[in-house]
Design a protein around this motif. Sequence first.
Motif, short mmCIF file in Angstrom:
data_model
loop_
_atom_site.label_atom_id
_atom_site.label_comp_id
_atom_site.label_asym_id
_atom_site.label_seq_id
_atom_site.Cartn_x
_atom_site.Cartn_y
_atom_site.Cartn_z
N ASN A 1 0.21 36.04 -10.34
CA ASN A 1 1.09 36.62 -9.41
C ASN A 1 0.52 38.01 -8.67
O ASN A 1 0.57 38.22 -7.53
N LEU B 1 -0.37 38.71 -4.95
CA LEU B 1 0.13 39.70 -4.34
C LEU B 1 -0.57 41.01 -3.83
O LEU B 1 -0.54 41.34 -2.56
N ALA C 1 2.31 33.69 -1.28
CA ALA C 1 2.62 34.49 -2.55
C ALA C 1 4.03 34.08 -2.94
O ALA C 1 4.27 33.92 -4.29
N GLY D 1 4.12 32.28 -6.38
CA GLY D 1 4.79 33.00 -7.22
C GLY D 1 5.93 32.27 -7.71
O GLY D 1 6.31 32.70 -9.06
N THR D 2 6.49 31.83 -7.10
CA THR D 2 7.89 30.91 -7.65
C THR D 2 7.54 29.90 -8.70
O THR D 2 8.15 29.99 -9.79
N LEU E 1 6.54 32.06 -11.68
CA LEU E 1 7.87 32.37 -12.12
C LEU E 1 8.65 31.70 -13.28
O LEU E 1 9.03 32.17 -14.15
N LEU F 1 8.42 38.82 -8.60
CA LEU F 1 7.30 38.00 -9.19
C LEU F 1 6.51 38.84 -10.28
O LEU F 1 6.04 38.11 -10.93
N VAL F 2 6.66 40.05 -10.29
CA VAL F 2 5.95 40.73 -11.28
C VAL F 2 6.65 41.96 -11.82
O VAL F 2 6.76 42.96 -11.80
#
Length: 276
Positions: free
Chosen positions: A18, A22, A47, A51-52, A55, A108-109
Amino acid sequence: MSMDAFSLPAIMLPLLINASILLITLLYGCREDIRERAVPVVMWYPAAAVGTLMLIWFWYSVITSGDLPYMMPLIPLILFFVIAFYLFTRFHLMGMADTKALILITVLVPCFPFVPLTGYPLFGFPPYVFFPFTVLFNAVVLNLLLPVAFFISNLIKGNKAPLPYLFLGYPVKGETIADEFGIVMEHFEETDGTLQRSFIPVRAAIKDMLAGGKRVYTKSLKENPTQYRKELDLYKKAGTVWISYGVPFLIPITAGFLTAMIFGDFLMALLTLIAS
């Protein structure tokens, strides 16, 4: 679990992915913000999509590893920061692109993907140490250095203005002001062929910004020259016009993101310096 600098706990792999996506997105956003003075909405979609998925992988790993109790204290921080960033935009303290960047970083982070050079800062239990606060703090510190740089530059160039404005902006050619990036800091009026100019009071400018008032952005001058024909004519006659520096906050955010990952928390470095 090793805590050496740049060590990567296996559970953090999805967050590293992620963070990498990003960073690429933020760098592209900075480029577009500087060139076009706008960040395309579609830029965030890859992203957010990748990212999802990462996650879901991350939270599944946290739950199955039994580490959820260590992560729980960070959940209220994540929610608080997301709401706070939204309110920043709601009250015109931050642009929409900046808010999207900070919210994506927070969601996401939420933790450091690996141990930075200076070690983990506060706000969490290693390796679940809150990352977005460090990004924001580093970004603010880097952004606060800009006025000092502009003050020194104005002194070297011999630009004259009331003291606060030497920190907040610089003069540009009135003829090409639409090609600059910033907000006009002066008010102009022409009476009987005589041009009068004055600096907009800092307090009034801040109040107007918070209220979403009609500050004159150079971006607006470029996009709507017909609407601002009178202002553009006055700026040409003035010769030079003072504008506030228009460095998009997305640039300090990106720099804060990168420095947070590699070096860690400027706040901790400052506290360590004071303690020593």
